[in-house]
Design an enzyme around this catalytic site. Structure first.
Site, PDB file in Angstrom:
ATOM      1  N   ASP A   1      -1.310 -34.746  26.731  1.00 27.55           N
ATOM      2  CA  ASP A   1      -0.039 -34.019  26.649  1.00 27.55           C
ATOM      3  C   ASP A   1      -0.381 -32.533  26.663  1.00 27.55           C
ATOM      4  O   ASP A   1      -1.564 -32.153  26.729  1.00 27.55           O
ATOM      5  CB  ASP A   1       0.711 -34.438  25.378  1.00 27.55           C
ATOM      6  CG  ASP A   1       2.233 -34.281  25.523  1.00 27.55           C
ATOM      7  OD1 ASP A   1       2.679 -33.569  26.434  1.00 27.55           O
ATOM      8  OD2 ASP A   1       2.961 -34.877  24.703  1.00 27.55           O
TER       9      ASP A   1
ATOM     10  N   GLU B   1       1.599 -29.927  24.648  1.00 21.91           N
ATOM     11  CA  GLU B   1       2.049 -29.096  23.523  1.00 21.91           C
ATOM     12  C   GLU B   1       0.952 -28.829  22.498  1.00 21.91           C
ATOM     13  O   GLU B   1       1.008 -27.844  21.767  1.00 21.91           O
ATOM     14  CB  GLU B   1       3.263 -29.734  22.835  1.00 21.91           C
ATOM     15  CG  GLU B   1       4.548 -29.677  23.654  1.00 21.91           C
ATOM     16  CD  GLU B   1       4.735 -30.836  24.617  1.00 21.91           C
ATOM     17  OE1 GLU B   1       3.788 -31.633  24.791  1.00 21.91           O
ATOM     18  OE2 GLU B   1       5.830 -30.947  25.212  1.00 21.91           O
TER      19      GLU B   1
ATOM     20  N   HIS C   1       2.749 -35.711  30.079  1.00 22.67           N
ATOM     21  CA  HIS C   1       3.762 -34.712  29.712  1.00 22.67           C
ATOM     22  C   HIS C   1       4.893 -34.630  30.742  1.00 22.67           C
ATOM     23  O   HIS C   1       4.638 -34.614  31.957  1.00 22.67           O
ATOM     24  CB  HIS C   1       3.123 -33.338  29.568  1.00 22.67           C
ATOM     25  CG  HIS C   1       4.129 -32.246  29.343  1.00 22.67           C
ATOM     26  ND1 HIS C   1       4.854 -32.136  28.176  1.00 22.67           N
ATOM     27  CD2 HIS C   1       4.566 -31.239  30.148  1.00 22.67           C
ATOM     28  CE1 HIS C   1       5.681 -31.103  28.271  1.00 22.67           C
ATOM     29  NE2 HIS C   1       5.528 -30.547  29.457  1.00 22.67           N
TER      30      HIS C   1
ATOM     31  N   HIS D   1       1.230 -33.649  19.892  1.00 24.21           N
ATOM     32  CA  HIS D   1       2.022 -32.799  19.009  1.00 24.21           C
ATOM     33  C   HIS D   1       2.691 -33.644  17.940  1.00 24.21           C
ATOM     34  O   HIS D   1       2.769 -34.863  18.062  1.00 24.21           O
ATOM     35  CB  HIS D   1       3.091 -32.068  19.828  1.00 24.21           C
ATOM     36  CG  HIS D   1       3.883 -32.997  20.688  1.00 24.21           C
ATOM     37  ND1 HIS D   1       4.936 -33.739  20.209  1.00 24.21           N
ATOM     38  CD2 HIS D   1       3.712 -33.365  21.986  1.00 24.21           C
ATOM     39  CE1 HIS D   1       5.399 -34.508  21.176  1.00 24.21           C
ATOM     40  NE2 HIS D   1       4.674 -34.308  22.267  1.00 24.21           N
TER      41      HIS D   1
ATOM     42  N   HIS E   1       8.414 -32.656  18.820  1.00 18.11           N
ATOM     43  CA  HIS E   1       9.535 -33.455  19.337  1.00 18.11           C
ATOM     44  C   HIS E   1       9.058 -34.896  19.458  1.00 18.11           C
ATOM     45  O   HIS E   1       7.864 -35.170  19.323  1.00 18.11           O
ATOM     46  CB  HIS E   1      10.012 -32.938  20.696  1.00 18.11           C
ATOM     47  CG  HIS E   1       9.005 -33.103  21.785  1.00 18.11           C
ATOM     48  ND1 HIS E   1       7.949 -32.241  21.960  1.00 18.11           N
ATOM     49  CD2 HIS E   1       8.854 -34.053  22.734  1.00 18.11           C
ATOM     50  CE1 HIS E   1       7.210 -32.643  22.983  1.00 18.11           C
ATOM     51  NE2 HIS E   1       7.732 -33.752  23.464  1.00 18.11           N
TER      52      HIS E   1
ATOM     53  N   GLU F   1       5.359 -39.593  18.938  1.00 17.92           N
ATOM     54  CA  GLU F   1       4.799 -40.178  20.164  1.00 17.92           C
ATOM     55  C   GLU F   1       3.439 -40.835  19.913  1.00 17.92           C
ATOM     56  O   GLU F   1       3.148 -41.903  20.460  1.00 17.92           O
ATOM     57  CB  GLU F   1       4.669 -39.088  21.233  1.00 17.92           C
ATOM     58  CG  GLU F   1       6.021 -38.631  21.740  1.00 17.92           C
ATOM     59  CD  GLU F   1       5.944 -37.399  22.636  1.00 17.92           C
ATOM     60  OE1 GLU F   1       4.884 -37.120  23.212  1.00 17.92           O
ATOM     61  OE2 GLU F   1       6.973 -36.699  22.749  1.00 17.92           O
TER      62      GLU F   1
HETATM   63 ZN    ZN Z   1       4.644 -33.137  26.232  1.00 22.73          ZN
END
Ligand code: ZN
Length: 272
Positions: A8, A10, A60, A104, A115, A134
């Site tokens: 990802d 972030e 992502h 993240h 998020h 996630e």
């Molecule tokens: Zn992401």
């Protein structure tokens, strides 16, 4: 030994702002190069630790951020969407372990760019009473397939909320979060060096890792970001309304739960 590296953006060192994670501007173009470089550091470390085959999954947004011509040639790349296993695409081939790079913390947490799956749609997600982001959701999907997560990299908020569900994993703290859009970061070079070292250790210690398994039946309780989203999601007859912004559904596997969440995330674009 085959490793899936899910990447990802972030949690990548140097990334703090939503512009850096959204296509269509110069800052994003720099950030995706850092993301690719952190993936390469993980590839390098995995091979040093004894991995023979590596898949890198672009996890992502639209799942097409990593620069294919910048990727270490010893790895193959999982790109594009939709894909049934989402951030774990590649596990269909059979893998021995997963790395989560640039991850993240979950929605409503204090981490940088925190998020869960879709920041517009989901406020909180609980599986069998356990709040997951996630990493937890996809870690449980991998765990259901018998595959452990052995390395996680991202900010301190991500690590502190995730550490307990992947016992025996290695961790690299790329940043300290001061808020959703602020904090202190390692330099990209220092982050890459730390990721390569941790990836090597993680692969060497693979036998100690334990898959994160959540036994079926799976009850997913979901808080949406607005009641309008809850109205929309309840068009799907298997979802049950609990209150204005809370829904629930039950299913027989984590794969089914994650696919349902990803389908709801896709539906949410109707209200944007
Ligand atoms: Zn992401």
């Amino acid at each position: 030994m085959k490793i899936l590296i899910s990447t990802d953006i972030e949690g990548v060192a140097g990334v703090f702002h939503s512009e850096q994670v959204r296509a269509g501007n110069g800052e994003y173009e720099r950030a995706r190069a850092w993301m690719t470089a952190e993936a390469n550091a993980a590839v390098q470390g995995a091979i040093a630790g004894g991995a023979e085959e590596i898949l890198v999954n672009d996890s992502h947004g639209g799942f097409r951020n990593l620069l294919p011509d910048g990727l270490d040639e010893r790895a193959r790349l999982v790109l594009g969407k939709p894909r049934y296993l989402g951030m774990m695409g590649g596990l269909e081939e059979g893998c021995d372990a997963v790395f989560m790079i640039g991850y993240h913390s979950r929605s409503q947490g204090r981490g940088i760019l925190a998020h869960t799956i879709n920041s517009f749609a989901f406020a909180r997600v609980f599986i069998n009473g356990m709040e997951l982001g996630e990493a937890g959701l996809y870690g449980a999907l991998a765990g259901e397939m018998g595959v452990p997560v052995i390395l996680g990299t991202g900010d301190d908020a991500f690590i502190s909320e995730t550490r307990d569900i992947f016992p025996g994993a290695e961790w690299v703290q790329t940043k300290v979060a001061h808020g959703q859009g602020s904090g202190v970061t390692l330099s990209p070079a220092a982050s890459r060096r730390a990721i390569a070292a941790a990836a090597e250790t993680a692969v060497r210690n693979l036998k100690k890792a334990v898959p994160f398994r959540i036994p079926a039946p799976i009850e997913c309780r979901l808080q949406t970001q607005s009641s309008a989203l809850a109205d929309l999601f309840c068009m799907w007859p298997t979802l049950e309304r609990v209150d204005g912004v809370t829904l629930r559904f039950t299913t027989d596997s984590m794969q089914s739960a994650v696919r349902t969440l990803n389908s709801l995330a896709a539906m949410s674009f109707m209200l944007r």
